[in-house]
Motif scaffolding. Structure first.
Motif, mmCIF file in Angstrom:
data_model
loop_
_atom_site.group_PDB
_atom_site.id
_atom_site.type_symbol
_atom_site.label_atom_id
_atom_site.label_comp_id
_atom_site.label_asym_id
_atom_site.label_seq_id
_atom_site.Cartn_x
_atom_site.Cartn_y
_atom_site.Cartn_z
ATOM 1 N N ASN A 199 7.464 -22.826 -9.757
ATOM 2 C CA ASN A 199 6.997 -23.624 -8.633
ATOM 3 C C ASN A 199 5.713 -22.968 -8.130
ATOM 4 O OD1 ASN A 199 9.287 -25.142 -8.944
ATOM 5 N ND2 ASN A 199 10.275 -24.467 -7.036
ATOM 6 N N TRP A 200 4.677 -23.751 -7.932
ATOM 7 C CA TRP A 200 3.359 -23.209 -7.627
ATOM 8 C C TRP A 200 3.345 -22.363 -6.351
ATOM 9 C CZ3 TRP A 200 -0.981 -21.087 -7.899
ATOM 10 C CH2 TRP A 200 -2.030 -21.276 -6.997
ATOM 11 N N SER A 201 3.957 -22.846 -5.293
ATOM 12 C CA SER A 201 3.924 -22.101 -4.027
ATOM 13 C C SER A 201 4.604 -20.741 -4.167
ATOM 14 C CB SER A 201 4.582 -22.920 -2.909
ATOM 15 O OG SER A 201 5.933 -23.228 -3.242
ATOM 16 N N LEU A 202 5.697 -20.694 -4.912
ATOM 17 C CA LEU A 202 6.406 -19.429 -5.127
ATOM 18 C C LEU A 202 5.558 -18.476 -5.957
ATOM 19 C CD1 LEU A 202 9.373 -18.105 -4.800
ATOM 20 C CD2 LEU A 202 9.561 -18.666 -7.221
ATOM 21 N N LEU A 203 4.943 -18.988 -7.016
ATOM 22 C CA LEU A 203 4.109 -18.150 -7.872
ATOM 23 C C LEU A 203 2.966 -17.530 -7.071
ATOM 24 C CD1 LEU A 203 3.265 -17.164 -10.709
ATOM 25 C CD2 LEU A 203 1.920 -19.267 -10.922
ATOM 26 N N ARG A 204 2.308 -18.317 -6.260
ATOM 27 C CA ARG A 204 1.185 -17.802 -5.476
ATOM 28 C C ARG A 204 1.630 -16.691 -4.530
ATOM 29 N NH1 ARG A 204 -1.954 -22.464 -2.650
ATOM 30 N NH2 ARG A 204 0.186 -22.853 -1.960
ATOM 31 N N THR A 205 2.780 -16.875 -3.903
ATOM 32 C CA THR A 205 3.293 -15.863 -2.971
ATOM 33 C C THR A 205 3.591 -14.551 -3.672
ATOM 34 O OG1 THR A 205 4.239 -17.542 -1.492
ATOM 35 C CG2 THR A 205 5.173 -15.317 -1.377
ATOM 36 N N TYR A 206 4.269 -14.623 -4.800
ATOM 37 C CA TYR A 206 4.694 -13.386 -5.471
ATOM 38 C C TYR A 206 3.535 -12.704 -6.191
ATOM 39 C CZ TYR A 206 9.608 -13.487 -4.316
ATOM 40 O OH TYR A 206 10.805 -13.415 -3.617
ATOM 41 N N LEU A 207 2.584 -13.461 -6.687
ATOM 42 C CA LEU A 207 1.421 -12.827 -7.310
ATOM 43 C C LEU A 207 0.562 -12.122 -6.264
ATOM 44 C CD1 LEU A 207 0.166 -15.382 -9.992
ATOM 45 C CD2 LEU A 207 1.490 -13.299 -10.331
ATOM 46 N N THR A 208 0.426 -12.711 -5.096
ATOM 47 C CA THR A 208 -0.335 -12.074 -4.025
ATOM 48 C C THR A 208 0.349 -10.796 -3.575
ATOM 49 O OG1 THR A 208 -1.142 -14.245 -3.301
ATOM 50 C CG2 THR A 208 -1.322 -12.429 -1.732
ATOM 51 N N ARG A 209 1.656 -10.846 -3.473
ATOM 52 C CA ARG A 209 2.420 -9.650 -3.083
ATOM 53 C C ARG A 209 2.308 -8.571 -4.160
ATOM 54 N NH1 ARG A 209 8.649 -10.688 -1.981
ATOM 55 N NH2 ARG A 209 7.665 -12.187 -0.554
ATOM 56 N N ASP A 210 2.405 -8.985 -5.422
ATOM 57 C CA ASP A 210 2.324 -8.010 -6.514
ATOM 58 C C ASP A 210 0.942 -7.360 -6.581
ATOM 59 O OD1 ASP A 210 3.424 -6.964 -9.255
ATOM 60 O OD2 ASP A 210 1.470 -7.839 -9.720
ATOM 61 N N ALA A 211 -0.103 -8.133 -6.359
ATOM 62 C CA ALA A 211 -1.467 -7.596 -6.420
ATOM 63 C C ALA A 211 -1.697 -6.519 -5.373
ATOM 64 C CB ALA A 211 -2.474 -8.729 -6.243
ATOM 65 N N ALA A 212 -0.996 -6.615 -4.252
ATOM 66 C CA ALA A 212 -1.169 -5.643 -3.167
ATOM 67 C C ALA A 212 -0.331 -4.382 -3.353
ATOM 68 C CB ALA A 212 -0.828 -6.308 -1.833
ATOM 69 N N SER A 213 0.553 -4.376 -4.352
ATOM 70 C CA SER A 213 1.451 -3.235 -4.553
ATOM 71 C C SER A 213 0.761 -2.134 -5.352
ATOM 72 C CB SER A 213 2.718 -3.677 -5.285
ATOM 73 O OG SER A 213 3.496 -2.538 -5.645
ATOM 74 N N PRO A 214 0.637 -0.915 -4.799
ATOM 75 C CA PRO A 214 -0.019 0.172 -5.533
ATOM 76 C C PRO A 214 0.835 0.737 -6.669
ATOM 77 C CG PRO A 214 0.816 0.972 -3.422
ATOM 78 C CD PRO A 214 1.036 -0.511 -3.434
ATOM 79 N N THR A 215 2.126 0.427 -6.682
ATOM 80 C CA THR A 215 3.019 0.972 -7.711
ATOM 81 C C THR A 215 3.305 -0.017 -8.838
ATOM 82 O OG1 THR A 215 4.976 0.254 -6.470
ATOM 83 C CG2 THR A 215 4.127 2.483 -6.025
ATOM 84 N N SER A 216 2.802 -1.236 -8.725
ATOM 85 C CA SER A 216 3.089 -2.259 -9.735
ATOM 86 C C SER A 216 2.197 -2.082 -10.955
ATOM 87 C CB SER A 216 2.881 -3.651 -9.148
ATOM 88 O OG SER A 216 3.055 -4.650 -10.136
ATOM 89 N N SER A 217 2.744 -2.453 -12.131
ATOM 90 C CA SER A 217 1.927 -2.531 -13.347
ATOM 91 C C SER A 217 1.371 -3.939 -13.533
ATOM 92 C CB SER A 217 2.751 -2.121 -14.572
ATOM 93 O OG SER A 217 3.881 -2.963 -14.716
ATOM 94 N N HIS A 218 1.685 -4.834 -12.591
ATOM 95 C CA HIS A 218 1.137 -6.193 -12.527
ATOM 96 C C HIS A 218 1.458 -7.000 -13.777
ATOM 97 C CE1 HIS A 218 -0.854 -4.584 -9.028
ATOM 98 N NE2 HIS A 218 -1.412 -3.643 -9.780
#
Length: 391
Positions: A199-218
């Protein structure tokens, strides 16, 4: 101006393909030739065309020139449209200190602006390096019927190969309860095919959150999917039972090509209701001399064959002289074999000439890849050393 689309496909096609070795020295893995007339990326693009997906963003990164030239404006896949169609999306290297995409999730995140112009209900995320046929409309209907927020296409893989894939467990209804990225030991053999429907709205939310995470491998498998499961979002597995091949290694790539040559092939290129589209090289018909003998092989246009071919795939403008024999091999465009050449289980890359009286065959049955004169010299030296040891 927003052009609303029900579903937009994002095709990840920037893979370096290190495990394919010499086949990807100068080009991205999706641009590698396959099946006598195609490149690997033709298969997911043809799936999009046959599924009515008329808006596709292709995300390129590693050595994109060959791939971009092949894609053009999307004409072979009927994606040359004024609204939507095919768009090549290179990485925006001014972000993150000039780095490339940091992972699959970051690749989509950096192109959220492309998706926003269509304001889709759903986003279909695809890999550009798999061989398969899938009607994405059926997956979308499955997603809608279950009121899913994310649907992942899955296939059962041999137990000994589970460490190569993202593996998941599901409930009786198909809801995903656990996801492990390339586990060393697994209690399930249900593997992700790298086909995600969000779902587009969900994808946008989680990608934005992931991009801000310093510990994520994205990465979708390592980061985004586990985060969704931890938040108890509605993730479902869409079961796929057709042919699907991850051609990420020399052996799997060679085997997928050989699969096409079986008497009852598990994957056919000649299905009228599901054509595979590609750029037409526009060559003259192939020529078979009276001395030629061809068995269970694919021979493309513009070839001149004077030798023997058995269970092999020849791309356009291949020339094989008298007395030469080719068995279970793949010869890419403009390969030339001299007289009395013998090839067995060999992949020869584009434009290579193999001189008279050359024999190429691995003594242990491995697949040989010949991409230059240097490869030929090394192989001849190895063969001479082996013969001396036998003598």
């Amino acid at each position: 101006m927003t052009m609303e689309k029900e579903c937009v496909a994002m095709l990840l096609a920037g893979g370096e393909g290190k495990r394919l070795g010499k086949l990807t020295d100068q080009q991205a893995k999706p641009a590698v030739y396959f099946g006598g007339n195609y490149r690997i990326i033709d298969f997911p693009l043809s799936n999009c065309a046959n599924s009515g997906m008329d808006t596709v963003g292709v995300l390129t990164q590693y050595a994109p020139l060959t791939l971009n030239a092949h894609l053009g404006i999307g004409s072979p896949w009927e994606l040359d449209r004024s609204q939507g169609g095919l768009t090549c999306l290179p990485p925006f290297t001014e972000k993150h200190g000039g780095s490339w995409y940091r992972g699959t999730a970051d690749a989509i995140y950096q192109n959220l602006h492309f998706l926003e112009q269509f304001n889709p209900h759903y986003v279909l995320i695809l890999s550009g390096d798999h061989i398969y046929k899938m009607d994405y409309r059926k997956m979308l209907a499955f997603h809608q019927e279950r009121q899913a927020e994310v649907t992942i296409s899955v296939i059962e893989v041999p137990w000994e190969e589970t460490s190569r894939f993202g593996i998941m467990k599901t409930s009786e209804t198909g809801e995903i309860s656990q996801f492990e990225e390339k586990p060393l030991h697994s209690s399930s053999n249900l593997a992700s095919m790298g086909v995600y429907l969000f779902n587009w709205s969900l994808l946008r939310t989680y990608l934005t959150r992931d991009a801000a995470s310093p510990t994520s491998s994205h990465d979708f498998g390592k980061d985004v999917i586990p985060a969704l499961l931890a938040d108890q979002r509605r993730l479902f597995a869409y079961p796929f039972t057709g042919y699907w091949k991850d051609v990420g290694t020399i052996e799997s790539y060679w085997q997928a090509n050989m699969d096409l040559l079986d008497n009852d092939p598990p994957f056919s290129l000649h299905q009228p209701d599901w054509p595979i589209y590609s750029v037409n090289p526009n060559q003259p018909p192939h020529y078979l001399a009276p001395s030629a003998k061809v068995t269970d092989s694919f021979i493309n246009e513009g070839c001149i064959i004077k030798g023997r071919i058995k269970r092999s795939i020849l791309f356009h403008q291949v020339e094989i002289q008298e007395g030469s024999s080719v068995t279970e091999s793949i010869l890419m465009p403009r390969v030339t074999l001299g007289k009395h050449v013998t090839l067995n289980r060999v992949i020869v890359t584009e434009g290579v000439t193999i001189p008279d009286h050359t024999t190429l065959q691995s003594p242990n049955g491995d697949i040989l890849v010949i991409s230059s004169d240097e490869d030929l010299t090394k192989q001849k030296q190895f063969s001479m050393m082996l013969q001396q040891k036998i003598l």
